[in-house]
Scaffold this motif. Structure first.
Motif: not given
Length: 797
Positions: A498-511, A513-522
């Protein structure tokens, strides 16, 4: 089906049969009179199939007895007597005044008998239509016409006490007949509601389902992935672009909290396939307590021009007496609720439904200015002008749980309930005497293990599912006697996602150079989320490995956290538990696939990044020209053994803590080779990025482009999951560049279940070694001569 089914309330059968009233004329002592009287008694006491058949036989005998009687009386002296009017035989020698009166009397008798016969047939048909469905076993169950009324009965019409009548009749829902359901769904939160609704339907269903989802781009992305990975047999899902339908209803001002999507049920005749004749339309806040086939069977009770099946509204909204100057849209009596609708699409199209509702809406909006209850207002305004369109469903098909409703009059017992509708903005917090019961029923489906709903419908042909067929083929090629079978099987396991289980709202920076932190957990690492959000202000993509019940615990935890609720740029993707291993690399891949920025920081949930790392990485992306080169920027990893740590705010402060023994390089005590190639000695004095070479077992945390290779799914639980990924980056000729002013710190926690298994289970370690060797062989096949160094390095390590 698991035994838990017995604990759920299943709607009972109701019977509205009323004993037939006799049409026997007093004083009539003929065989015909006896036949009619017998039919009357049979209708009044019908309680089983034999009596029902006897009634039918008697009814069929009435015409024969009648005509036998008439035929015998029509002969005089062995010759037939004409039944023609007297005017037709003025010169007959047998024509007398007495014979004329006799023939007239005979004709009246014929007409009386025919009228009584028609009345009996109507009475029998009425009794038959009101008989309850007869259960024929789990695998061949079909449903008779649903009990209820087709006229404007009061709300209490649905709760007449049932009796045990089982007068037989032909089934109207075949075993493998497909039931079509339409749902309008938009946004992140609505997708969660759809899942609960679908669970309740799947739990009870015995028929194939075809779901028609009118969804915006967000809901479609979420639900398409969910149903693709759910892989429920005999369920087909089609999507219709809700955004393309906005222009059809955007001209209607609407004050309802559902917004523009609350008006889209009006255009279903135009949206759904032209060959689709009928459909059940449901709101997302519906919970089923019975088999949906029972509701589908009600279509067979529609008569004449009835094209809409609706339940009467259970509040006083349309009566206009809720508050002073309350002015609702026009409605017939209490009006009708549109949370559950039966639509006869083919007849609606012939009636030019599109033109009908548009003209009504335009006319009413001249005085009302806007709708208050979205599509429901317009449906009711149309019905007010055309009451013949409605077949009124018994109220238990839409028990409306909102403040100030009369829903309690819809049921006397648990078995009365069929569909529960949380039709209030307050949802589960509504006022109702039995709200705890309803809430518990809802929570049962909310937390129910969706994997248990993957039930086959035996005996029903199903469409070929390519994904399912490929999965079965892959699994069949595995050797079940292999000691590492469970490890190999995990690679092919399809986990419901089930993707995006909570509300998600983000527009990447126009330059770019944007970076997303990726992780997993239980669930046992949930406490790290708030701390990470305080350290990293950029977007985050997380894959959470949870059961259905844990997903709801997480939801409550997140909604109760001011820190998490203030962050709309954190994407939470739920991967539901299945199997005995923690699918760590599958989780990483899910989080990676749904990154919306050009670059990603591949981290773990138990690491805290340094303050300001997000901005530092964006600058480094430009400095090292990651857009045009294959580089993996390394963020040096450290650890502390203290649960309470004054987090270093600079490199100088971190070096001081290293010297004092408050911090260590990561895994310094147990697995130094994992991060030794980072060259911490050089990092202490470095002021510019520097390159390092790959070495065996190297597993640094890196920043890479979004198009980097995925993690290898054969590695589950503990061991070699990151090592294999770094090896593949090296095989694809990525350069490893250490950032001189970046760092991250591992926070202490209890050992995971998987590392405990690795340490205590010899077979676990043997299988991990086998998988490593197979991975290296695969690398050799894919990358040729250059990959031989991995085998050499492994042998020398």
């Amino acid at each position: 089906m698991p035994s838990s089914r017995a604990s759920l309330p299943v709607a009972g059968q109701r019977n509205y049969y009323e004993g037939g009233r006799g049409l026997h004329a007093p004083g009539r002592e003929t065989a015909l009179g006896l036949g009619i009287a017998t039919s009357e008694r049979m209708l009044g006491i019908c309680r089983g199939r034999r009596k029902f058949l006897a009634a039918l036989l008697t009814l069929l005998c009435i015409p024969a007895i009648t005509w036998l009687y008439l035929f015998a009386g029509s002969f005089e002296d062995g010759k037939p007597v004409s039944l023609s009017p007297p005017e037709s035989q003025p010169h007959s020698p047998r024509y007398t005044a007495s014979s004329q009166r006799e023939r007239e009397s005979l004709e009246v008798r014929v007409r009386e008998v025919e009228e009584e016969n028609r009345a009996l047939r109507r009475q029998l048909s009425l009794a038959q239509g009101r008989a309850p469905a007869h259960r024929r076993g789990n695998h061949s169950r079909t449903y008779s016409m649903e009990e209820g009324t087709g006229d404007s009965e009061s709300l209490r019409a649905g709760i007449v006490a049932g009796n045990s009548s089982e007068c037989g009749q032909q089934p109207v829902v075949e075993k493998c007949e497909t039931i079509h359901v339409a749902i309008v769904c938009a946004g992140y939160n609505a997708s969660r509601d759809v899942v609960t609704l679908v669970k309740s339907v799947l739990f009870h269903r015995r028929n194939p389902l075809h779901l028609h989802l009118i969804a915006d781009s967000i809901a479609e992305q979420i639900l398409a992935m969910l149903f693709r990975t759910w892989m429920v047999p005999a369920v087909r899902v089609d999507f219709y672009n809700a955004d393309e339908l906005k222009s059809e209803v955007s001209w209607i001002p609407n004050k309802h909290y559902s917004g523009i999507y609350g008006l889209m049920k009006l255009v279903l005749t135009k949206t759904l396939p032209a060959n689709l004749e009928r459909v059940i339309v449901l709101d997302t806040d519906i919970t089923f307590a019975t088999d949906i086939a029972e509701l589908w069977a009600v279509f067979h009770k529609f008569k004449g021009q009835q094209v809409l099946g609706l339940v009467e509204n259970q509040s006083d909204w349309y009566l206009g007496n809720l508050w002073k100057n309350h002015r609702p849209w026009p409605a017939l009596g209490r009006g009708y609720n549109t949370g559950v609708i039966l639509l006869l699409l083919d007849k609606l199209r012939k009636m030019k439904w599109e033109q009908m509702w548009r003209l009504t809406a335009e006319r009413e909006l001249m005085g009302m200015l806007s709708t208050s209850l979205a599509d429901q207002d317009i449906f009711n305004a149309v019905i007010k002008q055309n009451p013949f369109l409605v077949y009124q469903l018994p109220c238990f098909w839409n028990v409306q749980l909102s403040d100030h409703t009369r829903s309690e009059q819809c049921y006397r017992d648990v078995s009365d309930l069929k569909v529960i509708h949380w039709n209030s903005p307050k949802k589960l917090r509504v006022k109702n005497k039995h709200v705890e019961f309803f809430r518990n029923l809802y929570l049962t489906f909310l937390e129910y293990d969706g994997n248990l709903l993957r039930r086959e419908l035996f005996g029903c042909p199903s469409e070929a599912d390519v994904n399912s067929e490929n999965l079965q083929k892959q699994l069949s090629e595995l050797d079940e006697d292999d000691l590492c079978y469970e490890f190999r099987r995990e690679r092919f396991t399809v986990h419901r996602t089930h993707l995006y289980f909570l509300h998600y709202e983000y527009e990447p920076a126009s330059d770019n150079t944007d970076v997303t932190l990726v992780a997993q957990l239980s669930m046992d690492r949930l406490q790290m989320l708030e701390a990470i959000c305080k350290h990293w202000e950029g977007p985050i993509s997380l894959a959470l490995y949870l059961s259905d019940a844990e997903a709801q615990q997480f939801l409550r935890y997140a909604q109760g956290s001011e820190v998490l609720m203030s962050r709309h740029n954190v994407a939470y993707h739920i991967v539901y538990k299945e199997g005995q291993f923690y699918p760590v690399n599958l989780l990483r891949n899910v989080a990676m696939k749904h990154v919306g920025t050009p670059y990603m920081f591949l981290s773990d949930i138990d690491f805290l990044p340094m303050y300001g790392l997000y901005e530092y990485l964006r600058k480094s992306v430009i400095q090292l020209d990651l857009a045009n080169t294959k580089k993996a920027m390394i963020v040096p990893a450290f650890e502390t053994l203290r649960y309470r740590l004054s987090f270093p705010k600079s490199k100088a402060e971190l070096l001081s803590m290293l010297d004092m023994g408050t911090l260590f390089t990561f895994r310094y005590h147990v697995w130094t080779k994992g991060h030794a190639p980072t060259n911490f000695a050089k990092w202490r004095t470095a002021t510019t990025p520097y390159r390092v070479e790959w070495e065996a077992d190297f597993e640094p945390y890196v920043v890479v482009r979004r198009d980097c290779p995925e993690y290898d799914r054969r590695f589950v639980g503990f061991g070699w999951n990151k090592v294999a990924h770094i090896m593949e980056l090296d095989a694809q000729e990525y350069e490893f560049i250490v950032l001189p002013n970046a760092y991250m710190i591992h926070m202490p926690h209890a050992p995971s279940f998987d590392i405990t298994k690795f340490r205590s289970n010899k077979q676990y370690r043997i299988c991990l070694k086998t998988l490593k060797e197979e991975f290296q062989q695969d690398m050799s096949r894919r990358y040729g001569f250059a990959a031989l160094k991995y085998l050499t390095a492994e042998n020398n390590s």
